[in-house]
Design a protein around this motif. Structure first.
Motif, mmCIF file in Angstrom:
data_model
loop_
_atom_site.group_PDB
_atom_site.id
_atom_site.type_symbol
_atom_site.label_atom_id
_atom_site.label_comp_id
_atom_site.label_asym_id
_atom_site.label_seq_id
_atom_site.Cartn_x
_atom_site.Cartn_y
_atom_site.Cartn_z
ATOM 1 N N ASN A 241 6.745 14.579 -1.930
ATOM 2 C CA ASN A 241 5.971 14.549 -0.697
ATOM 3 C C ASN A 241 6.753 13.722 0.322
ATOM 4 N N THR A 242 7.454 14.396 1.224
ATOM 5 C CA THR A 242 8.345 13.705 2.153
ATOM 6 C C THR A 242 7.588 12.821 3.131
ATOM 7 N N GLU A 243 6.345 13.150 3.436
ATOM 8 C CA GLU A 243 5.550 12.296 4.325
ATOM 9 C C GLU A 243 5.267 10.960 3.655
ATOM 10 N N LEU A 244 4.995 10.995 2.356
ATOM 11 C CA LEU A 244 4.778 9.746 1.628
ATOM 12 C C LEU A 244 6.052 8.920 1.567
ATOM 13 N N GLU A 245 7.191 9.609 1.430
ATOM 14 C CA GLU A 245 8.468 8.890 1.383
ATOM 15 C C GLU A 245 8.699 8.105 2.672
ATOM 16 N N SER A 246 8.355 8.702 3.810
ATOM 17 C CA SER A 246 8.549 8.003 5.087
ATOM 18 C C SER A 246 7.607 6.819 5.213
ATOM 19 N N ILE A 247 6.388 6.926 4.678
ATOM 20 C CA ILE A 247 5.449 5.794 4.707
ATOM 21 C C ILE A 247 5.976 4.649 3.847
ATOM 22 N N ILE A 248 6.554 4.989 2.688
ATOM 23 C CA ILE A 248 7.076 3.966 1.788
ATOM 24 C C ILE A 248 8.266 3.233 2.405
ATOM 25 N N GLU A 249 9.141 3.978 3.082
ATOM 26 C CA GLU A 249 10.361 3.384 3.635
ATOM 27 C C GLU A 249 10.078 2.479 4.836
ATOM 28 N N ASN A 250 9.056 2.803 5.635
ATOM 29 C CA ASN A 250 8.771 2.011 6.829
ATOM 30 C C ASN A 250 7.999 0.742 6.471
ATOM 31 N N PRO A 251 8.345 -0.400 7.050
ATOM 32 C CA PRO A 251 7.621 -1.646 6.756
ATOM 33 C C PRO A 251 6.196 -1.608 7.312
ATOM 34 N N ALA A 252 5.275 -2.202 6.560
ATOM 35 C CA ALA A 252 3.869 -2.249 6.979
ATOM 36 C C ALA A 252 3.653 -3.429 7.913
ATOM 37 N N GLU A 253 3.037 -3.159 9.060
ATOM 38 C CA GLU A 253 2.788 -4.208 10.047
ATOM 39 C C GLU A 253 1.307 -4.539 10.194
ATOM 40 N N THR A 254 0.450 -3.661 9.710
ATOM 41 C CA THR A 254 -0.990 -3.902 9.769
ATOM 42 C C THR A 254 -1.586 -3.765 8.376
ATOM 43 N N VAL A 255 -2.845 -4.173 8.246
ATOM 44 C CA VAL A 255 -3.539 -4.067 6.960
ATOM 45 C C VAL A 255 -3.674 -2.600 6.556
ATOM 46 N N GLN A 256 -3.990 -1.739 7.529
ATOM 47 C CA GLN A 256 -4.141 -0.320 7.233
ATOM 48 C C GLN A 256 -2.826 0.278 6.762
ATOM 49 N N GLN A 257 -1.720 -0.094 7.395
ATOM 50 C CA GLN A 257 -0.410 0.413 6.989
ATOM 51 C C GLN A 257 -0.032 -0.081 5.599
ATOM 52 N N ALA A 258 -0.392 -1.317 5.290
ATOM 53 C CA ALA A 258 -0.126 -1.840 3.953
ATOM 54 C C ALA A 258 -0.924 -1.066 2.905
ATOM 55 N N TYR A 259 -2.182 -0.755 3.238
ATOM 56 C CA TYR A 259 -3.032 0.025 2.328
ATOM 57 C C TYR A 259 -2.429 1.424 2.115
ATOM 58 N N ASP A 260 -2.007 2.058 3.214
ATOM 59 C CA ASP A 260 -1.410 3.393 3.120
ATOM 60 C C ASP A 260 -0.127 3.362 2.285
ATOM 61 N N LYS A 261 0.657 2.302 2.438
ATOM 62 C CA LYS A 261 1.917 2.192 1.710
ATOM 63 C C LYS A 261 1.677 2.057 0.210
ATOM 64 N N VAL A 262 0.659 1.289 -0.173
ATOM 65 C CA VAL A 262 0.337 1.135 -1.600
ATOM 66 C C VAL A 262 -0.095 2.476 -2.193
ATOM 67 N N ILE A 263 -0.936 3.204 -1.474
ATOM 68 C CA ILE A 263 -1.386 4.523 -1.954
ATOM 69 C C ILE A 263 -0.205 5.488 -2.059
ATOM 70 N N ALA A 264 0.682 5.458 -1.060
ATOM 71 C CA ALA A 264 1.848 6.345 -1.087
ATOM 72 C C ALA A 264 2.754 6.030 -2.265
ATOM 73 N N GLU A 265 2.978 4.760 -2.539
ATOM 74 C CA GLU A 265 3.806 4.366 -3.683
ATOM 75 C C GLU A 265 3.170 4.805 -4.995
ATOM 76 N N LYS A 266 1.859 4.774 -5.061
ATOM 77 C CA LYS A 266 1.154 5.211 -6.273
ATOM 78 C C LYS A 266 1.402 6.706 -6.522
ATOM 79 N N PHE A 267 1.283 7.522 -5.465
ATOM 80 C CA PHE A 267 1.481 8.962 -5.634
ATOM 81 C C PHE A 267 2.951 9.275 -5.938
#
Length: 423
Positions: free
Chosen positions: A354-380
């Protein structure tokens, strides 16, 4: 009334305006006469290919001829197929007197099927630019869009010569020959240098190589899941279309490697079947079958797939299964059927990152929501890697790839299997 007021208040300006108006009318009449006096002013022709290649940039060529004895300016508005949803298409050019001009533009279709062109409209103006005359050419035309035959040609020679590293592909190390000696022939560009026969070279005073042939032609089936999981889009194309394009290329490579190539598409049942053969017309049959593969919104029946393969395909062969598993639970539901297929055939399960998840994982999280999204993306993403390990545990090979690298990785896997003699 306005002219009367102007003439009364500004008599000199009135004379100037009237003179300019007369000049404008005269130029308009002159422009009309020189453009419409000639019966044939500008002639256009659209040169379409016999078919379009899905997912690729296809050139559309235009030819214009100017029969006027003076240069003109043209605006070309081509009525391109509605699938492209282009509302502002236009090309502006200058045509010299009594000259011809060829130009082209590109179209990238993202779906197979029929594409209908309308009229080719050419609007001509002179140097005055006051009047435009329209010429029309090439009334309605239809061009079918087939799986990517441009991609097929791209990898054809490279795959046979094992020079895929020229496109940045990891070169496969040959483990050994699973071939038997056939004859000694003169070297041609692309032959493996390791097969040079030095004794024959010395006798003939020309570079000679040993030619081998496969000990036994093996069936290579591209099994394409056309269920709802393959409906996901990537860069305009569905995963199904990426699988179809890769299946076309790998079928061609298999035939060039003296194997038998076949196609199976399935969802609720098996359809678009081409039995694996090595005849000269096989690629045409595969191309036509892939042209008609359409996805649906059903969940694919792997049990039906296993039963039909077991009943109808008795010779052991290579099964390249194009599908997509997002979760480990989704794999476990189909695992009994995959293990059943793997008992009688060499099964390679090909699914997608899932290339969209890969881009979420690579980008640093700057907000709480982005951190939450990054954890979910790493899980998948981690679950995708678990799927690879789970398949390997049961002796099932797999390819986890991105859509744009699908063809490359599939060819590499096939060449590796051939080199290791796994079939």
């Amino acid at each position: 009334m306005i002219l009367f007021v102007v003439s009364f208040v500004f008599p000199r300006w009135f004379q100037v305006v009237r003179m300019l108006l007369l000049v404008l009318v005269a130029l308009t009449i002159l422009d009309t006469l020189i453009l419409f006096f000639a019966k044939q002013g500008v002639k256009g022709h659209r040169m379409l290919p016999e078919k379009l290649s899905n997912g690729d940039h296809n050139p559309i060529r235009l030819r214009l001829e100017n029969f006027y004895t003076f240069p003109v300016y043209v605006r070309i508005i081509d009525e391109i197929p509605q699938q492209f949803q282009v509302r502002n298409f236009k090309i502006d050019r200058k045509l010299d007197a009594s000259s011809a001009l060829e130009l082209q533009y590109e179209l990238r279709p993202v779906a197979r099927g029929e594409y209908h062109f309308g009229k080719l409209n050419i609007y001509v103006t002179s140097v005055f630019g006051l009047i435009a005359r329209r010429f029309t050419a090439d009334d309605k035309a239809m061009v079918p869009t087939y799986p990517s035959f441009i991609q097929l040609r791209k990898y054809d020679l490279l795959a046979i010569s094992n020079n895929l590293h020229q496109y940045g592909i990891k070169k496969i190390r040959r483990i050994g020959h699973t071939m038997e000696f056939e004859q000694i022939k003169e070297y041609v560009l692309g032959d493996d240098l390791r097969t040079i026969n030095w004794k024959a070279t010395a006798k003939k005073n020309a570079l000679m190589v040993n030619q081998f042939q496969d000990e036994k032609s093996q069936p290579v089936y591209s099994v394409i899941d056309k269920g709802r999981v393959m409906k996901m889009p990537f860069n305009g194309l569905m995963l199904l279309d990426y699988a179809i394009n890769a299946a076309l290329v790998i079928s061609n490579v298999a035939l060039k490697k003296h194997d038998k190539a076949g196609i199976i598409a399935f969802s609720k049942k098996l359809e678009n079947i081409v039995v694996a053969e090595k005849r000269t017309s096989q690629m045409n049959l595969i191309l036509e079958a892939l042209y008609n593969v359409e996805t649906d919104f059903f969940e694919s029946d792997f049990g039906r797939l296993y039963a039909d393969i077991k009943r109808n395909i008795t010779q052991r062969g290579l099964m390249l299964l194009y599908t997509n598993f997002e979760t480990l639970d989704g794999l476990h539901r189909q695992m009994p059927y995959l293990k059943g297929i793997a008992k009688n055939h060499l099964l390679v399960v090909i699914f997608f990152k899932n290339t969209e998840l890969e881009s979420i994982i690579e980008n640093p999280a700057e907000t709480v929501q982005q951190a939450y999204d990054k954890v979910i993306a790493e899980k998948f993403a981690f679950e995708k890697r678990l799927i690879v390990n789970e398949l390997q545990k049961y002796g099932i090979q797999s390819i986890l790839t991105t859509p744009e690298n699908l063809t490359i990785d599939t060819i590499n896997k096939y060449l590796e299997i051939k080199a290791r003699g796994l079939l």
